[in-house]
Structures are given as C-alpha cells and as structure tokens.
Write a protein that holds these residues in place. Sequence first.
Motif, short mmCIF file in Angstrom:
data_model
loop_
_atom_site.label_atom_id
_atom_site.label_comp_id
_atom_site.label_asym_id
_atom_site.label_seq_id
_atom_site.Cartn_x
_atom_site.Cartn_y
_atom_site.Cartn_z
N LYS A 1 0.80 -1.22 0.00
CA LYS A 1 0.00 0.00 0.00
C LYS A 1 0.84 1.27 0.00
O LYS A 1 0.42 2.30 -0.54
N ASP B 1 0.32 7.94 9.96
CA ASP B 1 -0.42 6.73 10.35
C ASP B 1 -0.14 6.51 11.83
O ASP B 1 0.78 5.80 12.20
N LEU C 1 -1.49 1.11 7.76
CA LEU C 1 -0.46 0.22 7.25
C LEU C 1 -0.35 -1.09 8.02
O LEU C 1 0.25 -2.04 7.53
N SER D 1 8.15 4.45 4.80
CA SER D 1 6.77 4.42 5.29
C SER D 1 6.71 4.18 6.80
O SER D 1 5.80 4.66 7.48
N SER E 1 -2.23 4.69 -1.39
CA SER E 1 -2.34 5.46 -0.14
C SER E 1 -2.74 6.91 -0.40
O SER E 1 -2.58 7.76 0.47
#
Length: 290
Positions: free
Chosen positions: A82, A132, A166, A234, A112
Amino acid sequence: MSQYQIFTVDAFANEVFKGNQAAVVPVPSDKPIDVRTMQAIGAEMNISETAFITPTEHQGSDEFLQASRFELRWFTPTSEVKLCGHATLAASHVLLYELGNQRDTLYFATASGELIVRKGPNGSLQMTFPLDVPAPVAVTDSVKTLVARVVGKYKPTVQVAVSPSLKYMVVYDPELTGDDVARLEPDISPEFLAAGEQEQLTAVIVTGKGTTHDFQSRVFCPWVGIPEDPVTGSAHAVLAPFWSERLNKTEFLAYQCSKRGGELEVAILSDTLVNVCGKAVTVIKGTINI
C-alpha cells in the motif's frame, strides 16, 4: 516481446551499497504492463520493492520529461504493498536525475492517496506522506509472542502500538537504547509468522531512543516477503507520531540501524501529514524484456 528501461537505486543513501535497494521501471502510457507481470518482475528482481511509474499527463515521446503527475505502484517479491517510502524516493530520483524530468514537484497517485515529492537542498528529496498514528493494542498471546521473538522476552513495561492503515506494529522497550536495537537478533520463526498473521500485521518495527539520532529502528516484514527491510520510509510515517509523544518535538533525525543502514530527516507537518527526506544513488541501468 517489449523492452522497458529498468534502474536499481540505493535509497536513503549517499553512496552505493548503502540504504535500501529498489528497482524502478518507467512504464510509458502507451505500453502498459499488467499486474501479473508487475508482480513477476518484482519476484525476478528479488529485492524489497520494485516501483512502476506511469505518466498520467503529457502523453507522448517526452512524457517522462514534462509530466508532473504519475501513477505509482510498488511490489515486493511476493505482493503489492500500500505504501513504500524508499521506492518512492528511488522513483523520484530516476525521474529527476536519470530521465531529466524538468519539474521541481512530482505528484504520485497511489494506493495510499496522493504523494508529493519535492526537490530539496543538496540533491535531497522531500516526500510528503499521510501520518499513520499507532494506537496501543491489547496484549494478546500473539502480541507477547511477537515481542518476545524480536526483543528476547515479553515484559509488561514494553510498549506496543499498531498503526490503523499500514498495520505496522511498533515495539518499544524503554530499557533498550537504539544501539541495543541494532544488536538484536530477532527470531523470525513459524511462531512469529503465525502471530503476525493472527494480528493481521504487515510489519513489526522495533525502536529505541538514539544518541546521535533522535531514535533508531529496525523493520521486519516477512508477511510480504521481506525478513528485514534495510531502510523503510513508510515506517517513519508511523514512528514520527510515536516519538513525537515521547520526545515532545515534531522534527527528527532518525536512523534505521539495519546492516545496510540509512539516515532520514522526518518532520510532522500537520495532524495528517509528515515529510520524510533523503537522498538516493543509481547503481544499475538497463533494460528488461517482457
């Protein structure tokens, strides 16, 4: 048979053989690649991520030079993911410094949402990602197994949180420094894999407070075919809010202390966005026949 350019890039690195490897395939708008073939290329490259970039404006022979908007997808050797920070950095590096794109800002349509990458000082690239924010989770038997396998044993003082989008689990033992995290020897066993599947995780991040850096981390994601990811952009969309609560700051110098290692500059921009900044180096240029 069709030919495509392909590059391998060391992201979050100032020199080759450091940081995290990514392959980048520029896909012309008039020569699309289907998803099964993208996955097959990801398996063939057999590095943590392979990125595919396709212009969504200025179609034609100069589209990679002129376009500012692209579709971006990432594949591990086993699955599509993602969000991938280091492969976004690598893709931007290829566009700007290998293909001669003339824009100062690039926009990527991804799973995303829209990601924005801007040229920074001294060859750096500034990536804007969605935050996130991880939240504490109930300590189940599977959580205890995951913690024990990465830090040696479960203790009630260990803090565990999971990010909602995530599905990255953060494991923080206040007794471990960042250097201690670097020395850990996690047991990526069948029990570890089963516990992560039970918790529906994508990755486990072990983190500790640094000395020369604000924090250090390591990232394990065997559920997507990557036992340990060398440098994970990420993950810092999750680690930034986690450490912001503990350090009472919004800008960080972070280090992912894998064997290859990589330094990242991270800044929380708002309640929803974070900047992750780094450099990249091209290692290989070639063509792929499919």
